[in-house]
Design a protein around this motif. Structure first.
Motif, mmCIF file in Angstrom:
data_model
loop_
_atom_site.group_PDB
_atom_site.id
_atom_site.type_symbol
_atom_site.label_atom_id
_atom_site.label_comp_id
_atom_site.label_asym_id
_atom_site.label_seq_id
_atom_site.Cartn_x
_atom_site.Cartn_y
_atom_site.Cartn_z
ATOM 1 N N LEU A 13 0.826 -1.212 0.000
ATOM 2 C CA LEU A 13 0.000 0.000 0.000
ATOM 3 C C LEU A 13 0.857 1.257 0.000
ATOM 4 N N ASP A 14 2.008 1.200 0.660
ATOM 5 C CA ASP A 14 2.895 2.365 0.684
ATOM 6 C C ASP A 14 3.400 2.701 -0.727
ATOM 7 N N HIS A 15 3.797 1.669 -1.463
ATOM 8 C CA HIS A 15 4.263 1.901 -2.843
ATOM 9 C C HIS A 15 3.102 2.326 -3.749
ATOM 10 N N TYR A 16 1.917 1.805 -3.460
ATOM 11 C CA TYR A 16 0.746 2.147 -4.272
ATOM 12 C C TYR A 16 0.354 3.603 -4.052
ATOM 13 N N ARG A 17 0.379 4.037 -2.798
ATOM 14 C CA ARG A 17 -0.060 5.397 -2.478
ATOM 15 C C ARG A 17 1.012 6.432 -2.783
ATOM 16 N N ARG A 18 2.273 6.037 -2.612
ATOM 17 C CA ARG A 18 3.375 6.973 -2.859
ATOM 18 C C ARG A 18 4.352 6.321 -3.834
ATOM 19 N N GLU A 56 20.493 4.225 -15.605
ATOM 20 C CA GLU A 56 20.594 5.449 -14.815
ATOM 21 C C GLU A 56 19.310 5.669 -14.015
ATOM 22 N N GLY A 57 18.190 5.333 -14.626
ATOM 23 C CA GLY A 57 16.928 5.480 -13.921
ATOM 24 C C GLY A 57 15.772 4.969 -14.762
ATOM 25 N N ILE A 58 14.683 4.658 -14.085
ATOM 26 C CA ILE A 58 13.477 4.211 -14.776
ATOM 27 C C ILE A 58 12.309 5.019 -14.227
ATOM 28 N N ARG A 59 11.501 5.569 -15.125
ATOM 29 C CA ARG A 59 10.295 6.266 -14.699
ATOM 30 C C ARG A 59 9.091 5.542 -15.291
ATOM 31 N N PHE A 60 7.948 5.677 -14.626
ATOM 32 C CA PHE A 60 6.752 5.027 -15.170
ATOM 33 C C PHE A 60 5.541 5.916 -15.034
ATOM 34 N N ASP A 61 4.564 5.602 -15.853
ATOM 35 C CA ASP A 61 3.301 6.315 -15.855
ATOM 36 C C ASP A 61 2.234 5.246 -16.062
ATOM 37 N N GLY A 62 1.094 5.395 -15.444
ATOM 38 C CA GLY A 62 0.049 4.416 -15.684
ATOM 39 C C GLY A 62 -0.914 4.300 -14.530
ATOM 40 N N HIS A 63 -1.766 3.303 -14.628
ATOM 41 C CA HIS A 63 -2.759 3.078 -13.589
ATOM 42 C C HIS A 63 -3.042 1.587 -13.506
ATOM 43 N N GLY A 64 -3.586 1.189 -12.395
ATOM 44 C CA GLY A 64 -3.900 -0.218 -12.225
ATOM 45 C C GLY A 64 -4.130 -0.537 -10.764
ATOM 46 N N CYS A 65 -4.165 -1.825 -10.477
ATOM 47 C CA CYS A 65 -4.433 -2.252 -9.109
ATOM 48 C C CYS A 65 -3.205 -2.026 -8.230
ATOM 49 N N ALA A 66 -3.390 -2.157 -6.937
ATOM 50 C CA ALA A 66 -2.305 -1.919 -5.985
ATOM 51 C C ALA A 66 -1.107 -2.831 -6.248
ATOM 52 N N ILE A 67 -1.388 -4.088 -6.619
ATOM 53 C CA ILE A 67 -0.291 -5.038 -6.836
ATOM 54 C C ILE A 67 0.565 -4.619 -8.036
ATOM 55 N N SER A 68 -0.074 -4.263 -9.141
ATOM 56 C CA SER A 68 0.695 -3.910 -10.334
ATOM 57 C C SER A 68 1.478 -2.614 -10.120
ATOM 58 N N MET A 69 0.846 -1.637 -9.495
ATOM 59 C CA MET A 69 1.522 -0.354 -9.299
ATOM 60 C C MET A 69 2.641 -0.472 -8.268
ATOM 61 N N ALA A 70 2.411 -1.238 -7.211
ATOM 62 C CA ALA A 70 3.456 -1.431 -6.200
ATOM 63 C C ALA A 70 4.632 -2.193 -6.803
ATOM 64 N N SER A 71 4.337 -3.205 -7.600
ATOM 65 C CA SER A 71 5.403 -3.985 -8.226
ATOM 66 C C SER A 71 6.230 -3.099 -9.160
ATOM 67 N N THR A 72 5.559 -2.204 -9.875
ATOM 68 C CA THR A 72 6.257 -1.293 -10.786
ATOM 69 C C THR A 72 7.147 -0.329 -10.006
ATOM 70 N N SER A 73 6.592 0.248 -8.949
ATOM 71 C CA SER A 73 7.347 1.179 -8.121
ATOM 72 C C SER A 73 8.592 0.498 -7.542
ATOM 73 N N MET A 74 8.416 -0.706 -7.041
ATOM 74 C CA MET A 74 9.542 -1.465 -6.476
ATOM 75 C C MET A 74 10.579 -1.770 -7.551
ATOM 76 N N MET A 75 10.112 -2.090 -8.749
ATOM 77 C CA MET A 75 11.007 -2.417 -9.860
ATOM 78 C C MET A 75 11.907 -1.232 -10.208
ATOM 79 N N THR A 76 11.330 -0.031 -10.246
ATOM 80 C CA THR A 76 12.133 1.139 -10.621
ATOM 81 C C THR A 76 13.248 1.383 -9.603
ATOM 82 N N GLU A 77 12.966 1.072 -8.349
ATOM 83 C CA GLU A 77 13.989 1.266 -7.318
ATOM 84 C C GLU A 77 15.065 0.191 -7.391
ATOM 85 N N LEU A 78 14.627 -1.030 -7.608
ATOM 86 C CA LEU A 78 15.569 -2.154 -7.558
ATOM 87 C C LEU A 78 16.544 -2.153 -8.737
#
Ligand code: ZN
Length: 142
Positions: A13-18, A56-78
């Protein structure tokens, strides 16, 4: 989702909200959209490479469920700062673990991604979690 304990739920939820590294990518064409039609998840990725073949970095744009968005957010960091080869190794390992086909679940060693460890037991959600990883894999392959 009742299988997830509270810590993991909070991480998701933290990655989904922020979401980390989320930005408007309106300059990318619609053909750059990656979708998971079974859930309605949709995202665009922008991977910036440095001069030495590293991410160097990855940015994303989009929408979806908490799982997909959290997974994307985590991916950009990792994947930030990894070489292309390192990143592809991590990506394959993560996808196998999400699907439950890995010999050993590798998500535990990838920081916040541990929160998705139980996903392989929820087949409906595997596609959501794997979406950004399949997408970034395509971006990194020649
Ligand atoms: Zn989804």
């Amino acid at each position: 989702m009742t299988d997830f304990d509270d810590l993991y739920r909070e991480l998701i939820l933290d990655h989904y909200r922020r979401p980390r590294n989320k930005a408007s990518l309106d300059h990318l064409p619609d053909t750059a959209v990656h979708e998971n039609p079974s859930c309605g998840d949709s995202l665009k990725l922008e991977v910036r490479m440095d001069g030495e073949g590293g991410i160097e970095g990855i940015r994303f744009d989009g929408h979806g469920c908490a799982i997909s968005m959290a997974s994307t957010s985590m991916m950009t960091e990792l994947l930030r700062g990894k070489s292309r080869g390192q990143a592809l190794g991590i990506i394959d390992s993560v996808i196998d673990s999400l699907r439950g086909t890995a010999e050993e679940n590798s998500l535990e060693k990838f920081g916040d991604l541990a929160a998705l460890s139980g996903i392989s037991r929820v087949p409906m959600r595997v596609k959501c979690a794997a979406l950004p990883w399949n997408a970034v894999r395509k971006s990194l392959l020649p």
